[in-house]
Design an enzyme around this catalytic site. Structure first.
Site, PDB file in Angstrom:
ATOM      1  NE  ARG A  46      28.086  31.554  71.642  1.00  0.00           N
ATOM      2  CZ  ARG A  46      28.083  31.393  70.313  1.00  0.00           C
ATOM      3  NH1 ARG A  46      29.181  30.955  69.663  1.00  0.00           N
ATOM      4  NH2 ARG A  46      27.002  31.674  69.615  1.00  0.00           N
ATOM      5  CB  SER A  49      23.018  37.824  75.962  1.00  0.00           C
ATOM      6  OG  SER A  49      24.126  36.973  75.953  1.00  0.00           O
ATOM      7  CE  LYS A  58      23.495  35.155  69.382  1.00  0.00           C
ATOM      8  NZ  LYS A  58      23.286  34.059  70.311  1.00  0.00           N
TER       9      LYS A  58
END
Ligand SMILES: Cc1ncsc1CCOP(=O)(O)O
Ligand SMILES: C=C1C=NC(C)=NC1=N
Ligand SMILES: [Mg+2]
Length: 220
Positions: free
Chosen positions: A45, A116, A145
């Site tokens: 990611r 998600s 995040k």
């Protein structure tokens, strides 16, 4: 063919996510330690401030994929479907702001597709459109995040299980070896973490503790 739900549940147990900007050391070193500690699935990611782009990102992705392949850890790419296809990754993870799951499913064929979700409606829609697992969070507060929503706890995981939903679910957000059992007790099949491993003094030890936590009996 598509991953079975049983196999997906096994893979979700200790799901490590990393980008170069989530760690101080060389990402490859951190991932090697996480693999030694027993992670069951890996997601690349590369996102947020300081993230690599272009050729640098592709080169790191390839190097990580090779390390995962050596240890038979499936390699998932977040967001970047084209990169996942270019590398023939094992799957992709998308959020609500990415392309619709059905569109991604059509592009990736039988590869693993994670979505998600933050509401019951999003959960049912993701399943309808072909998700193999749901990522639910943030469970606990997290700053990793940058645009994370408020910590929502395990309410949605519990609600979906009370609905009788058996889809593979992984919890994410502020998870550590100390709170991982709470996530499993709520009905998650595993836990997904970034900093509990990536910023740990010993990524191997932290991974081992997470592994033990998710495989232990619920307390009480
Ligand atoms: C990618 C993502 N999605 C919801 S919270 C989060 C960040 C998880 O990072 P950490 O495990 O360090 O809280
Ligand atoms: C946002 C996310 C939620 N869940 C998972 C597993 N990965 C993510 N990138
Ligand atoms: Mg996304």
């Amino acid at each position: 063919m598509r991953v079975t739900a049983a196999r997906m549940r096994e893979l979700l147990k200790v799901y490590f996510i990393l980008g170069s900007n989530n760690c101080r050391k060389n990402p490859l070193e951190v991932i090697a330690e996480a693999i030694e500690g027993g992670i069951t699935l890996f997601q690349y990611r590369e996102k947020g401030s300081g993230a690599l782009v272009g050729e640098e990102k592709v080169k790191l992705a390839r190097a990580i994929q090779e390390l995962c392949q050596q240890h038979r850890i499936p390699f998932i790419v977040n967001d970047d479907i084209e990169l996942a296809l270019a590398l023939n990754a094992d799957g992709v993870h998308i959020g609500q702001e990415d392309a619709p799951a059905a569109v991604v499913r059509e592009k990736i064929g039988d590869k693993i597709l994670g979505v998600s979700v933050h509401t019951r409606e999003q959960a049912y829609e993701a399943i309808r459109q072909g998700a193999d697992y749901l990522g639910i969070g943030p469970i606990f507060a997290t700053t990793t995040k940058e645009d994370a929503k408020e910590a929502a706890g395990t309410t949605l995981i519990k609600a979906l299980r009370e609905d009788g939903l058996t889809v593979p679910i992984v919890g994410i957000g502020g998870i550590t070896p100390d709170n991982a059992r709470v996530v499993m007790a709520a009905g998650a099949d595993g836990v997904s973490v970034i900093t509990a491993i990536s910023l740990a003094d010993s990524p191997v030890q932290s991974t081992r503790k997470l592994y033990q936590a998710v495989h232990s009996q619920p307390e009480g």
